[in-house]
Write an enzyme that holds these catalytic residues in place. Structure first.
Site, mmCIF file in Angstrom:
data_model
loop_
_atom_site.group_PDB
_atom_site.id
_atom_site.type_symbol
_atom_site.label_atom_id
_atom_site.label_comp_id
_atom_site.label_asym_id
_atom_site.label_seq_id
_atom_site.Cartn_x
_atom_site.Cartn_y
_atom_site.Cartn_z
ATOM 1 N N GLY A 240 0.685 -1.632 0.065
ATOM 2 C CA GLY A 240 -0.370 -0.146 -0.100
ATOM 3 C C GLY A 240 0.495 1.318 0.279
ATOM 4 O O GLY A 240 0.034 2.612 -0.556
ATOM 5 N N CYS B 240 -12.891 3.755 -29.156
ATOM 6 C CA CYS B 240 -13.988 4.919 -29.399
ATOM 7 C C CYS B 240 -14.938 4.946 -27.795
ATOM 8 O O CYS B 240 -15.889 4.443 -28.316
ATOM 9 C CB CYS B 240 -14.795 4.016 -30.624
HETATM 10 N N1 LLP Z 1 -1.318 -6.748 -0.581
HETATM 11 C C1 LLP Z 1 -2.850 -6.920 -1.513
HETATM 12 C C2 LLP Z 1 -3.601 -8.052 -0.515
HETATM 13 C C3 LLP Z 1 -3.286 -6.427 -1.642
HETATM 14 O O1 LLP Z 1 -4.561 -6.848 -2.447
HETATM 15 C C4 LLP Z 1 -2.558 -5.701 -2.655
HETATM 16 C C5 LLP Z 1 -3.402 -4.886 -3.759
HETATM 17 C C6 LLP Z 1 -1.332 -5.248 -2.323
HETATM 18 C C7 LLP Z 1 -0.262 -6.233 -1.445
HETATM 19 C C8 LLP Z 1 -0.232 -4.578 -2.588
HETATM 20 O O2 LLP Z 1 -0.828 -2.728 -3.172
HETATM 21 P P1 LLP Z 1 0.292 -1.631 -3.501
HETATM 22 O O3 LLP Z 1 1.728 -2.350 -2.568
HETATM 23 O O4 LLP Z 1 0.673 -1.641 -4.776
HETATM 24 O O5 LLP Z 1 -0.627 -0.625 -3.600
HETATM 25 N N2 LLP Z 1 -5.171 -1.131 -9.839
HETATM 26 C C9 LLP Z 1 -4.970 -0.589 -9.066
HETATM 27 C C10 LLP Z 1 -4.522 -0.592 -7.547
HETATM 28 C C11 LLP Z 1 -5.052 -2.000 -6.984
HETATM 29 C C12 LLP Z 1 -4.552 -2.628 -5.672
HETATM 30 C C13 LLP Z 1 -4.646 -4.019 -5.342
HETATM 31 N N3 LLP Z 1 -4.165 -4.333 -4.383
HETATM 32 C C14 LLP Z 1 -4.303 0.999 -10.008
HETATM 33 O O6 LLP Z 1 -4.240 0.646 -10.129
HETATM 34 O O7 LLP Z 1 -4.563 1.883 -8.804
#
Ligand code: LLP
Length: 420
Positions: free
Chosen positions: A242, A345
């Site tokens: 996150g 489109c």
């Molecule tokens: N752990 C779990 C259980 C998760 O669901 C996620 C991301 C992460 C770790 C990794 O989080 P990060 O470090 O990447 O923030 N498609 C969206 C982001 C979706 C994130 C989903 N879960 C975007 O493009 O912003």
């Protein structure tokens, strides 16, 4: 790491490590994703250094970018994987990430997926509900094995990020409510085939501020004390991913600051810490390179019409996400205001509105920055556009790490039924 750290301009020409983007574009054709191996390695090592005095397993969140080259790069440095599907488990294993470094998250794991993960002997299941727990127990028992589990706890904390990527509020589908956690652990301890091992939490993505993490981890620390008092052997705390990245000018706490906070909140509990970073490892390690097809003068606006579209990078249309848009060649220093759009489109196929970009002509190369995470993995072939290839660069070498499919590849996936 800023969006341009690994994509600097030298003599008005954008480079990735030691190669000019235009050199790659000539061979690969646009659009393509381009990753810096050094950027990925450096980010990973920053986490390793930040947690070096704490028993920690870094489980890269495969969903951010699941290319084999990315996973193999991280595997070589000792990374584990946070996965959310059988497909991601297979990708991680194929790239050389050992099963005993895999944690398996996800709200709707199927029986087949659970069987597969158990057969490999993954490190732990992050269990998101009581029905999932019961299914894992049933499958583990039938396979004569034991599943190590943590519950993913929903701490009801606001992550202060985009609502579509916020996961730690009571209204979200994720995890077991913290108020029901002790009961859930009691049930887990009573079920065959289950070994309670830890606690897991992940409150959202692209957090730019440590306060929500801190709040969530305080709840988790308290819960660990209570669970131990209830007689559970808690030896692992998975703090999720996150941590955000800089897309424009966001000031993001460093990995070291983040690690110090995690250790301050949880270090005294003597657990193995698991972290699941995705975006903070890959986001600013990649760009999407595109060409201007036309410059179109509308009644009110000038449009830069690119050969990359929302099917290649959906973040701007899906989350109103901001990505810097930079001309690859900057010999002319005149700036102009454009709406930067793709060929799909739909009006939503817009990367940026009223954005200042170096004056551009048809054929010029444009880089859409900060696209290494949640870029290629979320792409589709909508409008029967081919998935953009991916390129990895290391020093003065580059390799196509996913090739562009052919139209035949796409069309032959369909099957015309016999009555036609
Ligand atoms: N752990 C779990 C259980 C998760 O669901 C996620 C991301 C992460 C770790 C990794 O989080 P990060 O470090 O990447 O923030 N498609 C969206 C982001 C979706 C994130 C989903 N879960 C975007 O493009 O912003």
């Amino acid at each position: 790491m800023t969006p341009v750290t690994y994509f600097p301009h030298k003599n008005n020409e954008m480079f990735v490590e030691d190669i000019a983007i235009s050199t790659i574009a000539k061979q690969v054709k646009t659009p393509f994703y381009c990753y810096s191996s050094t950027a990925i390695e450096t980010s990973f090592q920053d986490y390793q250094n930040a947690f070096s005095d704490q028993d920690t397993l870094i489980c890269y969140a495969v969903k951010a970018n699941s290319n084999q080259a990315v996973l193999a790069t991280l595997a070589k440095l000792g990374s584990g994987a946070d996965v959310v599907s059988m497909g991601e488990i297979r990708r991680a294993i194929t790239a050389g990430i050992p099963a005993d470094k895999i944690v398996y998250s996800g709200v709707a794991k199927t029986q087949e997926e659970i069987e597969y993960a158990l057969s490999l002997g993954i490190f732990q299941f992050n269990v998101e509900s009581e029905p999932e727990l019961e299914l894992i127990s049933k499958v583990a028992t039938s396979l004569n094995t034991t599943a190590a589990i943590s519950f993913r706890i929903n701490p009801n904390v606001c992550a202060q990020t985009h609502e579509k990527i916020s996961t730690g509020k009571a209204e979200n589908k994720f995890g077991v409510p913290i108020s029901k956690a002790r009961l859930a652990y009691k049930q887990a301890a009573s079920l065959p085939g289950i070994k309670v091992q830890g606690v897991d939490v992940h409150i959202g993505s692209q957090l730019t501020n440590l306060a929500p993490f801190e709040e969530a981890y305080q709840h988790i620390a308290q819960l660990v004390v209570e669970l131990r008092a209830d007689g559970h052997d808690i030896s692992v705390i998975d703090v999720g991913g996150g941590l955000g990245i800089t897309y424009l000018d966001e000031i993001i706490p460093s990995k070291k600051t983040y690690a110090d906070m995690v250790k301050a909140q949880l270090g005294h509990l003597n657990c193995k810490i698991i972290i699941e970073p995705g975006r903070s490892l890959l986001g600013n390690a990649g760009i999407l390179v595109s060409s201007v097809v036309f410059v179109k003068t509308g009644e009110e606006r000038q449009f830069l019409l690119l050969d990359a579209g929302m099917n290649d990078l959906i973040r701007p249309s899906m989350y109103d996400a901001f990505h810097q848009i930079i001309a690859v060649n900057q010999e002319s220093n005149a700036l102009k205001t454009y709406d930067v759009v793709g060929p799909v489109c739909e009006t939503g196929d817009t990367f940026a509105k009223a954005r200042q970009v170096h004056q551009s002509d048809a054929g010029d190369l444009i880089a859409i920055m900060s696209s290494g995470a949640y870029g290629a993995v979320m792409s589709s072939s909508y409008n029967t556009r081919m998935l953009a290839p991916e390129v990895m660069v290391k020093g003065n070498e580059f390799a196509v790490v996913r090739k562009r499919p052919s139209y035949e590849d796409i069309i032959k996936q369909d099957i015309t039924p016999s009555w036609l």
